[in-house]
Write a protein that holds these residues in place. Structure first.
Motif, mmCIF file in Angstrom:
data_model
loop_
_atom_site.group_PDB
_atom_site.id
_atom_site.type_symbol
_atom_site.label_atom_id
_atom_site.label_comp_id
_atom_site.label_asym_id
_atom_site.label_seq_id
_atom_site.Cartn_x
_atom_site.Cartn_y
_atom_site.Cartn_z
ATOM 1 N N ASN A 272 40.170 9.858 89.353
ATOM 2 C CA ASN A 272 40.359 8.542 88.846
ATOM 3 C C ASN A 272 40.788 8.449 87.294
ATOM 4 N N ALA A 273 40.509 9.504 86.728
ATOM 5 C CA ALA A 273 40.906 9.510 85.305
ATOM 6 C C ALA A 273 42.408 9.571 85.059
ATOM 7 N N ILE A 274 43.079 9.863 86.112
ATOM 8 C CA ILE A 274 44.615 9.828 86.147
ATOM 9 C C ILE A 274 45.118 8.401 86.076
ATOM 10 N N LEU A 275 44.338 7.515 87.453
ATOM 11 C CA LEU A 275 44.448 6.114 87.027
ATOM 12 C C LEU A 275 44.333 5.398 85.780
ATOM 13 N N HIS A 276 43.221 5.745 85.269
ATOM 14 C CA HIS A 276 42.724 5.148 84.044
ATOM 15 C C HIS A 276 43.315 5.589 82.567
ATOM 16 N N LEU A 277 43.891 6.767 82.547
ATOM 17 C CA LEU A 277 44.780 7.123 81.411
ATOM 18 C C LEU A 277 46.081 6.728 81.542
ATOM 19 N N SER A 278 46.683 6.348 82.823
ATOM 20 C CA SER A 278 47.938 5.562 82.622
ATOM 21 C C SER A 278 47.630 4.317 82.340
ATOM 22 N N ALA A 279 46.760 3.592 82.657
ATOM 23 C CA ALA A 279 46.616 2.136 82.391
ATOM 24 C C ALA A 279 46.267 2.059 80.962
ATOM 25 N N ILE A 280 45.659 2.908 80.443
ATOM 26 C CA ILE A 280 45.327 2.876 78.930
ATOM 27 C C ILE A 280 46.817 3.100 78.067
ATOM 28 N N ALA A 281 47.743 4.381 78.769
ATOM 29 C CA ALA A 281 48.900 4.405 78.219
ATOM 30 C C ALA A 281 50.002 3.238 78.393
ATOM 31 N N ALA A 282 49.795 2.379 79.077
ATOM 32 C CA ALA A 282 50.446 1.371 79.633
ATOM 33 C C ALA A 282 50.305 0.217 78.637
ATOM 34 N N GLU A 283 48.999 0.055 77.993
ATOM 35 C CA GLU A 283 48.821 -0.659 76.917
ATOM 36 C C GLU A 283 49.597 -0.328 75.501
ATOM 37 N N LEU A 284 50.063 0.826 75.528
ATOM 38 C CA LEU A 284 50.917 1.433 74.289
ATOM 39 C C LEU A 284 52.120 1.421 74.843
ATOM 40 N N GLY A 285 52.680 0.780 76.010
ATOM 41 C CA GLY A 285 54.024 0.862 76.363
ATOM 42 C C GLY A 285 54.494 2.150 76.743
ATOM 43 N N ILE A 286 53.830 3.076 76.904
ATOM 44 C CA ILE A 286 54.195 4.365 77.718
ATOM 45 C C ILE A 286 54.314 4.356 79.154
ATOM 46 N N ALA A 287 55.440 4.781 79.638
ATOM 47 C CA ALA A 287 55.859 4.687 80.923
ATOM 48 C C ALA A 287 54.901 5.553 81.663
ATOM 49 N N ALA A 288 54.763 4.994 83.069
ATOM 50 C CA ALA A 288 53.893 5.780 83.973
ATOM 51 C C ALA A 288 54.532 7.096 84.477
ATOM 52 N N GLU A 289 55.778 7.040 84.355
ATOM 53 C CA GLU A 289 56.411 8.158 85.024
ATOM 54 C C GLU A 289 56.361 9.175 83.823
ATOM 55 N N LYS A 290 56.170 8.965 82.557
ATOM 56 C CA LYS A 290 55.945 10.008 81.342
ATOM 57 C C LYS A 290 54.488 10.601 81.453
ATOM 58 N N MET A 291 53.682 9.829 82.025
ATOM 59 C CA MET A 291 52.188 10.235 82.343
ATOM 60 C C MET A 291 52.186 11.222 83.336
ATOM 61 N N MET A 292 53.004 10.695 84.393
ATOM 62 C CA MET A 292 53.011 11.678 85.632
ATOM 63 C C MET A 292 53.449 12.951 85.389
ATOM 64 N N ASP A 293 54.467 13.072 84.712
ATOM 65 C CA ASP A 293 55.015 14.396 84.246
ATOM 66 C C ASP A 293 54.168 15.002 83.568
ATOM 67 N N ALA A 294 53.291 14.358 82.651
ATOM 68 C CA ALA A 294 52.410 15.110 81.642
ATOM 69 C C ALA A 294 51.206 15.604 82.504
#
Length: 559
Positions: A272-294
């Motif tokens: 679930n951390a993947i879901l939540h870290l992506s949501a936190i990143a979205a607040e900063l305008g970081i794209a979901a695809e960039k997080m998945m790649d990370a």
């Protein structure tokens, strides 16, 4: 210095506002100091939050000692455990966005200078961190700490989820009712977030890895006196952050998110951390695809050096005594962005160097890079014709012999249908249990298939079957499982095309989730598919089911 609160508290233009504050009991002296919110999710329903009233008192003490004024307010916090297996679980993930919105409203409406976030459990922690990233004011997160382990059962200290495993054992006549009832009394002996490395404790560890909590704050048990000392230090730290004008967006950055991902992989934390870290990143305008790649990229080079329940018999108290997140970050320091800033006002490098360990190292819990528990991914991203937009699994909680598994689909259109089939003995060796229409929109709310996996474990099928879903899993689940399948079935994803008897292969080393059908056959089946009617058409869930993004994008509400 000028504080944000001065914007609405300066004389004479804002004397009306001053009179409102004074009617609550604030003085002129109070209103001349930074006004600091404590967003407290204390309640009497959630074990992880039951001690937060006492914790808040010590935060207040620290704020006052450092020269600040406290303004405490309440935040909702629902219990994943209580909500498991019934309609209540639909509300759990959607509550995350409500929490973020709630804190935003209170901070902005009252022009608070900074915020201390008190919470411990699954959706409360990420909701609070989302708010911190969004508000871009000084903020610090403090959890209430994990509970202690219970009576020994099945080779390890029990925890609250042991009851679900035991139910499977009771139904298969492996234990008697007396043992089962005794376990109910003694599996959760104290307050605190659950004693295993589930989503609650994972997200508290992620907050520390991000630099949003004081070093060591994630894992000091709820009933330890150190938890109260940490609370006072947290109060002092928020005043220092305000005085240095260090906002949360200076701490939560893409680089600090990469640090958190490293720690997630190194410790085998909750999917679930993947879901939540992506949501936190979205607040900063970081794209979901960039997080998945990370997640993909960093998992390849981050060995697992910590092994905690459900991946081993050791619980959160053991993890804390072994050195917790500071020990993990020290061990993998050359993989981290050490120049990232933290709420101490120092860099992560300085925090790691200055940290004083109170207990000796325990290599049974936290090993070394030279001798990792596994060189494979702690958490892994899968792709394939069943998950074009990704799926998530947790190799750290899966027996290595199950990292490649091919089986025959048993398809269920809800969690409840699957659970009933498992308890009635309807699942056999070699089956792949498929639970669909449980994604962010279809669920709605992306319920956890926690009980289904626990029942499979209790029935002795954990190493003989697999379970895949567009829903989620609890961080305490083990066995062979894949969740977060995107696109979800309710959006017409390939999962909607699966039929009983279809062969499915999970191949973790290759990062693949494959349905043994041609693309032509999948397309033909989907052409005949009809979108199901939404399960909720009113209230918050009606809104959420319309606005929730896919799991691959953090399941955030998008307008």
């Amino acid at each position: 210095m000028g504080y944000r609160s001065n914007d609405i508290l300066g004389k004479p233009e804002w004397s009306f506002n001053r009179s409102v504050f004074k009617s609550v009991g604030f003085s002129d002296d109070d209103l001349g100091r930074p006004v600091i919110g404590i967003a407290n999710s204390w309640n009497e329903l959630v074990p992880g939050h039951a001690n937060l009233r006492q914790v808040a008192e010590h935060v207040r003490k620290g704020i006052y000692r450092a020269g600040g004024t406290v303004a405490e307010f309440g935040v909702i916090g629902a219990c994943d455990g209580t909500a498991q297996g019934h309609a209540g679980m639909h509300y759990i993930l959607p509550s995350r966005d409500l929490i973020a919105n709630d804190i935003e409203v209170m901070v902005q409406a009252h022009r608070l200078d900074g915020i201390v976030l008190l919470g411990s459990c699954d959706k409360i922690v990420p909701g609070m961190l989302m708010a911190a990233a969004r508000l871009k004011i000084p903020a610090i997160f403090l959890p209430g700490g994990p509970m202690l382990g219970g009576i020994e059962f099945d080779g390890r200290k029990a925890d609250l989820t042991t009851m679900s495993e035991a139910l499977g054992m009771l139904r298969s006549n492996k234990i008697d009712e007396k043992t089962y009832d005794h376990l109910e009394e003694l599996c959760g002996p104290t307050c605190g977030s659950c004693a295993f490395y589930g989503t609650a404790n994972t997200m508290c560890c992620m907050a520390e890895a991000l630099g949003m909590s004081l070093p060591g704050a994630a894992l000091v048990p709820a009933v330890y006196a150190d938890r109260l000392r940490l609370a006072e230090d947290t109060g002092k730290a928020i005043v220092a952050l305000i005085n240095s004008q260090t906002n949360a967006d200076k701490i939560i950055t893409y680089q600090s998110l990469e640090n958190a991902i490293r720690v997630l992989m190194a410790t085998g934390g909750s999917t679930n951390a993947i879901l939540h870290l992506s949501a936190i990143a979205a607040e900063l305008g970081i794209a979901a695809e960039k997080m998945m790649d990370a997640y993909d990229r960093l998992s390849e080079s981050t060995p697992q050096i910590a092994k905690v329940n459900p991946a081993s018999k050791y619980d959160m108290e053991d993890f804390y005594r072994a050195g917790g997140i500071p020990r993990v970050m020290q061990e993998i320091s050359h993989l981290l962005h050490l120049d990232c800033l933290s709420v101490t006002g120092k860099t992560m490098e300085q925090n790691i160097k200055d940290y004083k360990f109170k207990y000796p190292a325990d290599n049974n819990v936290i090993s070394t890079l030279a001798k990792p528990f596994s060189k494979q991914k702690g958490v892994a991203i899968l792709r394939g014709n069943l998950a074009p937009d990704t799926a998530v699994t947790k190799p750290a909680a899966i027996d290595p012999q199950m990292h490649v598994f091919t089986g025959s689909a048993r398809v269920f259109d809800s969690e409840e249908e699957a659970e009933q089939a498992i308890l009635n003995g309807g699942i056999k060796e070699g089956d792949v249990v498929v639970i669909r229409y449980e994604g962010p929109k279809g669920g709605p709310g992306m319920r956890e298939m926690y009980k289904a996996m626990k029942y499979i474990y209790g029935m002795g099928l954990a190493k003989k079957t697999a379970l895949i879903t567009d829903g989620r899993f609890s961080g305490t689940n083990n066995g062979c499982f894949v969740g977060h399948i995107s696109p979800e079935a309710a959006e017409g994803g390939p999962l909607a095309a699966v039929q009983d008897g279809d062969l499915i292969t999970i191949d973790i080393p290759k990062g693949s989730l494959h349905l043994h059908l041609s693309g032509q056959e999948i397309s033909a089946r989907l052409a005949k598919w009809q979108r199901p009617e939404p399960k909720f058409t009113s209230g918050y869930l009606g809104v959420y089911s319309k606005l929730a993004s896919s799991a691959a994008k953090g399941a955030v509400v998008k307008i």
